[in-house]
Design a protein around this motif. Sequence first.
Motif, PDB file in Angstrom:
ATOM      1  N   TYR A  44       0.844  -1.190   0.000  1.00  0.00           N
ATOM      2  CA  TYR A  44       0.000   0.000   0.000  1.00  0.00           C
ATOM      3  C   TYR A  44       0.885   1.247   0.000  1.00  0.00           C
ATOM      4  N   GLY A  48      -2.652   4.838   0.404  1.00  0.00           N
ATOM      5  CA  GLY A  48      -3.464   3.682   0.744  1.00  0.00           C
ATOM      6  C   GLY A  48      -3.908   2.868  -0.451  1.00  0.00           C
ATOM      7  N   LEU A  50      -3.198  -0.054  -3.167  1.00  0.00           N
ATOM      8  CA  LEU A  50      -2.394  -1.264  -3.340  1.00  0.00           C
ATOM      9  C   LEU A  50      -1.767  -1.242  -4.737  1.00  0.00           C
ATOM     10  N   GLN A 287     -10.101  -1.979  -5.659  1.00  0.00           N
ATOM     11  CA  GLN A 287     -10.062  -1.117  -4.491  1.00  0.00           C
ATOM     12  C   GLN A 287     -10.903   0.141  -4.694  1.00  0.00           C
TER      13      GLN A 287
END
Length: 367
Positions: A44, A48, A50, A287
């Motif tokens: 990450y 934040g 990935l 995400q």
Amino acid sequence: MYDFLIVGCGFAGAVLAERLAVEGKKILIVDKRDHIAGNAYDYYNEDGILIHKYGPHIFHTNSEDVFRYLSRFTEWRPYEHRVLGSVDGLLVPIPINLTTINELYGKNLTSDEVTSFLASKAEKRNPILTSEDVVLNAVGKELYEKFFKGYTKKQWDLDPSELDASVTARVPTRTNKDDRYFTDNFQAMPKNGYTEMFKKMLSHKNISIMLQTDYKDIIDVIPFRTMIYTGPIDSYFDYCYGKLPYRSIDFKFETFNQEIYQETGTINYPTSNLYTRITEFKYLTGQKNPKTTIVYEYPTADGDPYYPIPRKQNQDVYNQYKKLSEEHSNVYFTGRLATYKYYNMDQVVAQSLALYRKIKNQEIYVN
């Protein structure tokens, strides 16, 4: 005393470490880098998101055995990768399919008609020896120059006529509207990322891990019975037949204060720009984040060895190293670098599972 010293903590080394540890073998796995998971390592970033440190790794396989094996260590997120190519001011599907042809040429062909259209463009080659032969034989010079020639030159710093046929044979031409980059039966991403999958794979009590460690620094200090080597084979033999050439990639990451940057996971740039492609990670991972991170890929001759260069003269040098390796009965060579082969992740896993079965069946395995 370790039963196995495994050099390299990517897929090749980690799969063997896990399998042998379950058999009760004591394993030491070492890696020069400061993390596990090899080139599949993800983490990450400060926003934040990935991201894959060494460029996009998209899992796909036709092997139920490979998929079932890895499923022990991860849940999966179904994901079918799609790629667009920036060609003639348009964004069109890659691999070339029915939609690609119709959009490029302003036509409304059917599947049968596009088969005839491509046949009329094709320049038949016999025998097919090079990457150029593969493409010209399938789609002809115009599409070859739009999609393949420039991209291949950037990626490999070689003309397709100088590369083995296997390079462009990896990219099919379709006469339907299937716009998935891969057609494998199993297409998915590790739900919590590759690094988490590797952590579970390597969590067995019989596995010890040393990072930021060159195996040459410990080989005479830490006792072991057998080595499994997944690094560059020429390095193992101190380049006695010369260095095997590799292509590397310079990755440039950029984060934007917006949810989406581009239309799909990856966009290729066959003729424009110095980079080959841009990938947006949130497509791959699913995400949710108000920001998004992309990576540009700039191929280079320098840097970590990622891609063995498939040419006859390189294969001839590798064959000399391979012959030398066969004289080392207590060292197994496996993985992309140690076998100088352009393998996908699933192929490396399959190779390691096969090597595990071989080791298990050999007398050397018995104490």
